[in-house]
Enzyme design. Structure first.
Site, mmCIF file in Angstrom:
data_model
loop_
_atom_site.group_PDB
_atom_site.id
_atom_site.type_symbol
_atom_site.label_atom_id
_atom_site.label_comp_id
_atom_site.label_asym_id
_atom_site.label_seq_id
_atom_site.Cartn_x
_atom_site.Cartn_y
_atom_site.Cartn_z
ATOM 1 N N ASP A 172 -7.994 -5.204 8.882
ATOM 2 C CA ASP A 172 -7.719 -4.808 10.230
ATOM 3 C C ASP A 172 -7.382 -6.085 10.972
ATOM 4 O OD1 ASP A 172 -10.337 -5.262 9.474
ATOM 5 O OD2 ASP A 172 -10.834 -3.774 11.082
ATOM 6 N N ASP A 216 1.575 -3.407 1.031
ATOM 7 C CA ASP A 216 2.864 -2.455 1.459
ATOM 8 C C ASP A 216 2.701 -2.619 3.020
ATOM 9 O OD1 ASP A 216 4.734 -0.677 1.649
ATOM 10 O OD2 ASP A 216 3.653 0.989 0.974
#
Ligand code: NAD
Length: 368
Positions: A228, A252
């Protein structure tokens, strides 16, 4: 003279247009740097279906198996024959099949924003420093996309439960970590490993294994970031990153976030690597973008992503680091002279000149 066998699979849409320029640049590089490339072109995607009623014709697969690496364009044309089922359409029947066939477990996505293209980046100029230059290394065959069980259960009463499983083993983490550390050695020698060790068991193992592998690369500075925070730092201060190492799903997402900083899909190459044997690594090299049907056949596509994919091939499959740098340098110089395909053109930029695919490719080949 060293000789390398390459399968060139141009595919659909802009694929053949940008592949032609990449081959021209590779040949110019071979002449300059003293190596020979045997390039065999073969149909794939809708071109494969037209040729042999298969997105990956047998002859194409055979040529790939006999080659040292694959230079790939892109496949898929959304508007073609909707009666052809998903499993037979190019994205699955060619692309996923090739990834599986050659055990491609490491995906490398470099994002490099030259200072002269600052206008193409969505970030404010003061956040771009002297230019953004990041390599995202993503594990490609493990984690939540493949872990079992993977299913949706009927709980009754109209309720369903979906299950995906995140699995990583020590050897899987070790081999991708080695790829990332080796890549960092060829760059600015800094590696940021991304995980979620504060919440996930997978994250704890990931961090432990990467730290252990890192002891073999004492010349590379290693740091760990939670995913994050990494997503936020990419926007706040992208210049702090050199190599970012991620598991499959985090990679990804973060590789696309990083790609947005590069200004245009037409500038972004990628590499997918398999195992290394006797110093040579089998690799699959392709632009990050797709077939761009909206501009196909019009001499509008930017060939730089395909050309830089060729540079990645020379470096990561054949260890031809100088030749690879010669291509990257030629691209940089041509960009600095002001040549721009439509995707990176800004009329307000002094000295910029809009050119087509062919002129851009020829200029880069001449600059080698
Ligand atoms: P796309 O990447 O083809 O195009 C998105 C946008 O980026 C378009 O506006 C396009 O013109 C532009 N663009 C892409 N490459 C460019 C280049 N080299 N120069 C200038 N502009 C460029 O994505 P899409 O439209 O979502 O997909 C089109 C087809 O490509 C689909 O069938 C999709 O499945 C396929 N695809 C294939 C691959 C692959 O083969 N690896 C990857 C992505 C998409």
């Amino acid at each position: 003279m060293k000789t390398y066998q390459i399968a060139a699979l141009a595919g659909d849409g802009i694929g053949p247009e940008v592949m032609r320029e990449a081959i021209q640049v590779l040949r110019a590089t071979g002449e300059k740097c003293g190596f020979q490339l045997h390039i065999t072109e073969a149909p794939v995607g809708w071109a494969g279906i037209d040729f042999a009623r298969k997105a990956l014709p047998d002859i194409t697969l055979e040529i790939c198996r006999k080659s040292d690496s694959i230079l790939f364009g892109s496949v898929g044309l959304p508007d073609r024959d909707p009666t052809i089922p998903k499993e037979e359409r190019p994205e699955r029947a060619a692309l996923l099949r090739l990834r599986k066939e050659f055990g491609l477990f490491a995906n490398l996505r470099p994002v490099s924003l030259p200072k002269v293209l600052a206008h193409a980046c969505p970030l404010a100029r003061e956040r771009q420093g002297d230019g953004i230059d990041i390599l995202v290394v993503r594990e490609l065959t493990g984690g939540m996309y493949f872990g079992q069980p993977k299913k949706t259960e009927d709980l009754g009463g109209g309720n369903l439960r979906a299950i995906d499983t995140m699995i990583y083993t020590t050897p899987e983490i070790e081999r991708i970590a080695h790829v990332a550390f080796r890549a960092a050695r060829l760059r600015r020698k800094k590696l940021t490993s991304i995980d979620k060790a504060n919440v996930l068991e997978n994250g704890i193992l990931w961090r432990e294994v990467v730290a252990r592998v890192g002891k073999q690369y004492s010349d590379v500075a290693l740091e760990h970031l939670f995913v994050d925070n990494a997503a936020m730092q990419l926007i706040l201060k992208p210049t702090q990153f050199d190599v970012m190492l991620c598991e499959n799903m985090f990679g990804d997402i973060l590789s696309d976030e990083a790609a947005a900083l590069g200004g245009s899909l037409g500038m972004l190459p990628s590499a997918s690597l398999g195992v290394t044997n006797g110093g040579r690594t089998f690799g699959f090299y392709e632009p990050a973008g797709g077939t761009a049907p909206d501009i196909a056949g019009k001499n509008l596509a930017n060939p730089i992503a395909q050309i830089l994919s060729g540079a990645l091939m020379l470096r990561h499959s054949f260890g031809l680091n100088e030749a690879s740098a010669a291509i990257e340098g030629a691209v940089q110089r041509v960009i600095e002279t002001g040549l721009r395909t439509g995707d990176i053109f800004n009329a307000a930029e002094a000295g910029a000149r809009k050119v087509g695919t062919r002129e851009m490719g020829a200029a880069i080949a001449a600059a080698i």
